[in-house]
Write an enzyme that holds these catalytic residues in place. Sequence first.
Site, short mmCIF file in Angstrom:
data_model
loop_
_atom_site.label_atom_id
_atom_site.label_comp_id
_atom_site.label_asym_id
_atom_site.label_seq_id
_atom_site.Cartn_x
_atom_site.Cartn_y
_atom_site.Cartn_z
CE1 TYR A 136 -2.97 3.11 0.59
CE2 TYR A 136 -3.34 2.38 2.84
CZ TYR A 136 -3.58 3.27 1.83
OH TYR A 136 -4.44 4.33 2.04
CE LYS A 164 -5.98 1.78 -0.59
NZ LYS A 164 -6.51 1.84 0.79
#
Length: 306
Positions: A136, A164
């Site tokens: 992420y 992400k």
Amino acid sequence: MTDIDFSGVYPAITTPFHEDGSIDFETLRENVSRLETAGVDGIVPVGSTGESATLSHDEHIEVVEAVADEAEEIPVIAGSGSNNTAEALSLSQRSVEAGADALLLISPYYNKPEQRGFVEHYEAIADAVDAPQIVYNVPSRTGQNIEADTAIELASHENIAGFKAASGDLGQITEITERTRDEDFAVLSGDDALTLPMISVGATGTISVSANIEPERTCAMVGAALAGDYERAQALHHELGPLFRALFWETNPIPVKEAMRIRGYSEAHMRSPLTRLSDEYVEPLAEILEELDSDMVREEPQEVEH
């Protein structure tokens, strides 16, 4: 559930609290059930939207257990990152034991590692925890960007399944999708306003804040885009645009919790240091939600009398 293609819509869910600050597990379960019924492809608890920074480690695992118990047919991707590699490893192991099907690991924040530090951090966890893991990248929260070369190096690890992207840098995101086309590696939007453009360059879906409020419409937008129906996807993107912007008028998850209160899904209690949405934004947010409700009514097919 180990075979996850990470395609579609994965709401980053809130953690509802009672007025005294304790976790409202009943409402948490109701929201998971509501989202699964709406057709989302998975659930992401205890991330930034879930106020994981204010949960104890035991509370973190209790939330994962409750979500995993409630989600019947869709995967649970638990946030388990930290700026301490040993802590992230422990949270990751405990989350999988609690029923998580996959993990979402925010990049180490505050201590601002070099790129080689990112590689060592993620590989240490991926080597030790046999579960699909999503890297992420959100530099606005962490203070450091995971560069494209680093993401591509991590993509070669069998347990690192996705990325992400919440950097806002479409050039970097495009490079990552381009250079991982031959890998079993998903790039997911971490910014609702950029989900459609990201899918156009190869992303497979979104870990979404707006899907807490508009799961059906978010799923319809992403589904249309993945099917190549960009006319429909664009129309839905513009319908949702005011909500996308409103949910970041103040720090996430402040606005989305207020939106959920307005819709009757949960109370808007926050844990300090986060605060309730400023009064000046409450009525404009309610107006956006009312307009979305009106749009939904207008779009519903009319019954034909025979």
